[in-house]
Write an enzyme that holds these catalytic residues in place. Structure first.
Site, PDB file in Angstrom:
ATOM      1  N   ASP A  79       0.860  -1.177  -0.053  1.00 43.94           N
ATOM      2  CA  ASP A  79      -0.008   0.032  -0.076  1.00 43.94           C
ATOM      3  C   ASP A  79       0.886   1.237  -0.119  1.00 43.94           C
ATOM      4  O   ASP A  79       1.892   1.370   0.769  1.00 43.94           O
ATOM      5  CB  ASP A  79      -0.956  -0.113   1.234  1.00 43.94           C
ATOM      6  CG  ASP A  79      -2.050   1.007   1.275  1.00 43.94           C
ATOM      7  OD1 ASP A  79      -2.751   1.015   0.350  1.00 43.94           O
ATOM      8  OD2 ASP A  79      -1.895   1.844   2.081  1.00 43.94           O
ATOM      9  N   GLU A 115       1.785  -0.505  -5.113  1.00 44.45           N
ATOM     10  CA  GLU A 115       0.810   0.633  -5.424  1.00 44.45           C
ATOM     11  C   GLU A 115       1.689   1.804  -5.339  1.00 44.45           C
ATOM     12  O   GLU A 115       1.606   2.494  -4.387  1.00 44.45           O
ATOM     13  CB  GLU A 115      -0.351   0.528  -4.440  1.00 44.45           C
ATOM     14  CG  GLU A 115      -1.436   1.503  -4.983  1.00 44.45           C
ATOM     15  CD  GLU A 115      -2.039   2.413  -3.692  1.00 44.45           C
ATOM     16  OE1 GLU A 115      -3.239   2.899  -3.944  1.00 44.45           O
ATOM     17  OE2 GLU A 115      -1.209   2.432  -2.642  1.00 44.45           O
TER      18      GLU A 115
HETATM   19  C1  NOJ Z   1      -4.260   3.267  -0.830  1.00 47.71           C
HETATM   20  C2  NOJ Z   1      -5.296   2.323  -0.816  1.00 47.71           C
HETATM   21  O1  NOJ Z   1      -5.687   1.404  -1.830  1.00 47.71           O
HETATM   22  C3  NOJ Z   1      -6.521   2.985  -0.220  1.00 47.71           C
HETATM   23  O2  NOJ Z   1      -7.671   2.254  -0.497  1.00 47.71           O
HETATM   24  C4  NOJ Z   1      -6.168   3.351   1.103  1.00 47.71           C
HETATM   25  O3  NOJ Z   1      -7.234   4.329   1.586  1.00 47.71           O
HETATM   26  C5  NOJ Z   1      -4.968   4.344   0.932  1.00 47.71           C
HETATM   27  N1  NOJ Z   1      -4.028   3.798   0.329  1.00 47.71           N
HETATM   28  C6  NOJ Z   1      -4.518   4.457   2.532  1.00 47.71           C
HETATM   29  O4  NOJ Z   1      -3.921   3.333   2.977  1.00 47.71           O
END
Ligand code: NOJ
Length: 569
Positions: free
Chosen positions: A218, A289
């Protein structure tokens, strides 16, 4: 225009993740095993045969760790336990072993940028004095202004409002501020502190030891904040940063300076450290990500000793347009190929408007990532969106590299675009007083059995943490399973052919000899994938039709507009 040189070549004995299809499960919305209206690990395990039948190689589960659920689990209060909402560690072990029997790997979601404010480390930091080791796990700073009443800098939270919250000391006086790039319930860790690095080594090993095939990371480009925490010039709340749109004119160093909390160079040593931990094990994966543009810059994060792959958000953000798709595919294969990484291909996830709805709009009219679509926004042409989404998915799944599917896209599910404010749970909604409705519309529980109950079989009781739109009854899995031409059957067929012809690890080239100005075609391992973007039908080239999105083949031999066909030459 593309020529016909080979742009992607099979690597002999390549690791599984270079060509795999990974299915994203959003646990609270996938399948509810205990009837409380919230999906859980037991629900996932029960439905594994359906996923095996779909033909995917691995599942990535969004966070199921202990969490107050302020951001649907991306606010973790214990990284080594399961939230009771989703089950317990035994349920996780059961999921891994049941998956293994079906040849499916399980990827977990690591959330390193921030913890929950309920994490014991943050609670200890609040209780400890300024300058203490406990506070040093997070990013606490004195405020500006005469009495520290102003935040330390001008950074906004991605979810709206300020990225700083001031604490109250034990004696009732106003204290320091802490940084939270996301919600105030998600304080950012200080990744320059070795204790944070050590803690996460342990978290990685914990899940790897339990059989996780790897991690989706993440905010994989977050973690390090630029020294001195400088103000930003342009307030931007996307995860890509303010220069994302005109970044082509800037050097990477300029982009980094412009976005002091995204993609800082000091993140790389952290990734390398994690990679070493993973390499203590057999063949595990880290998928990043990382909303980094341009693709050449993103590629720097998947060099051989860093993340294994990164979500290709350049591709996700590409409209259904021949020229733009050509460009993004060329750029992806080149940029990732330059560093020896596979490209990934992805069209939807839990943070963006579902592509069956995105494609219903002119691309330029879509809201910014994360803002969502609500009842006050122009409503989509559902049929158009579905048609283009099917064509786009079938086009994508023939490409070489790693592919991602977000739960429900195999049913052609649209976004819930009329969800009322009372149901909205994404912190974005509350933090912007409803101005940005947020991401709940793509997170609605899946319809399994049409009209079985209020939740179309998502739970046995009909309970559902978010209501489904009435259209979901038409998209339920049972209505599509085994039905020729259904979106589910199109997905099954292309995934089967993808595997049969080894397209994930194929030899890719454009096929100009099969293209005219309205079609786009490539050949991968002898399979021609052709899409028609025009308002008119085109003649289907000779060969065995392996798969097609076109259900109505009344004009034999012709491919209609916004349809894709796979042909064995
Ligand atoms: C990216 C995640 O995919 C998202 O859903 C989340 O709110 C944020 N990061 C914070 O962790």
């Amino acid at each position: 225009m593309a020529n016909n040189e080979i742009l992607y070549q099979t690597i002999a004995n390549a690791q599984w993740w270079r060509s795999s299809v990974i299915y994203q499960i959003y646990p609270r919305s996938f399948a509810d095993g205990n009837g409380d209206g919230i999906g859980d690990l037991k629900g996932i395990t029960e439905k594994l045969p359906y996923l095996a039948d779909l033909g995917i190689d691995a599942i990535w589960c969004s966070p199921f760790f202990k969490s107050p659920q302020k951001d649907a689990g991306y606010d973790v209060s214990d990284y080594k336990d399961i939230d009771p909402l989703f089950g317990n560690l035994q349920d996780f072990d059961d999921l891994v072993s049941a998956s293994k029997k079906l040849g499916i790997k399980v990827i977990v979601d690591l959330v390193p940028n921030h913890t929950s404010d309920q994490h014991e480390l943050f609670q200890a930091a609040l209780a400890a004095p300024e300058g203490s080791a406990e506070r040093a796990m997070y990013i606490f700073r004195d405020g500006k202004g005469k009495n520290g009443e102003l935040p330390p800098n001008n950074w906004p939270s991605v979810f709206g409002g300020n990225a700083w919250t001031r604490i109250t000391n034990a004696d009732g006086t106003a204290g320091q501020w802490y940084l939270h790039i996301f919600d105030s319930s998600q304080p950012d860790l200080d990744w320059t502190n070795p204790a944070v690095l050590e803690m996460f080594d342990g978290v990685l090993r914990f899940w790897l030891d339990r059989g996780a095939a790897g991690f989706r990371i993440d905010v994989a480009h977050g973690m390090i904040k630029r020294a001195g925490l400088p103000d930003i010039e342009v307030i931007d709340t996307t995860m890509g940063g303010a220069t994302a749109k005109d970044e082509k004119d800037l050097t990477f160093a300029e982009i980094e300076a412009f976005n002091p909390y995204w993609g800082q160079p000091e993140v790389h040593p952290i990734i390398r450290r994690w990679r070493k931990v993973l390499e203590e094990y057999d063949d595990r994966l880290m998928a990043a990500e990382a909303w980094l543009g341009p693709l050449d810059r993103m590629a720097n994060w998947v060099r051989p000793d860093e993340y294994h792959q990164a979500f290709n958000f350049g591709y996700l953000d590409c409209p259904w347009d021949k020229a733009e798709l050509t460009a993004v595919i060329n750029e992806s294969l080149r940029a990732f190929g330059n560093v020896g990484a596979p490209s990934t291909w992805v069209l939807s996830n839990h943070d963006v408007v579902r592509h069956a709805t995105r494609f219903a709009y002119e691309h330029a009219t879509l809201p910014a990532q994360g803002d969502g679509i609500g009842p006050d926004f122009a409503q989509p042409d559902e049929a158009k969106g579905l048609r283009l989404a099917r064509a786009a998915s079938a086009f994508m799944l023939g490409l070489p590299g790693g592919a991602y599917i977000y739960q429900g896209e195999e049913l052609g599910l649209p976004e819930h675009t009329t969800l009322g404010g009372a149901y909205r749970q994404d912190p974005t909604y509350a933090r912007t007083q409803g101005k940005r409705v947020g991401r709940d519309g793509c997170r609605v529980p899946l319809p399994w059995v049409s009209k079985a109950n209020e939740s179309n079989g998502f739970s046995s009781t009909g309970e559902s943490w978010l209501p489904q739109p009435s259209s979901f009854a038409r998209y339920a899995r049972d209505l599509q399973d085994g039905v020729a031409g259904s979106t589910l059957e199109v997905y099954k067929r292309v995934l089967k052919m993808r595997k049969q012809f080894n397209l994930g690890a194929g030899n890719f080239r454009w096929a100009p000899e099969f293209m005219d100005e309205t079609t786009l075609a490539y050949i991968n391992n002898g399979v021609l994938v052709l899409a028609n973007f025009a308002g008119k039908s085109v003649v289907i080239p000779a060969g065995e039709i392996l798969a097609t999105t076109q259900t109505d083949l009344t004009i034999e031999g012709e491919l209609e507009h916004d349809q894709t066909v796979w042909i064995k030459l």
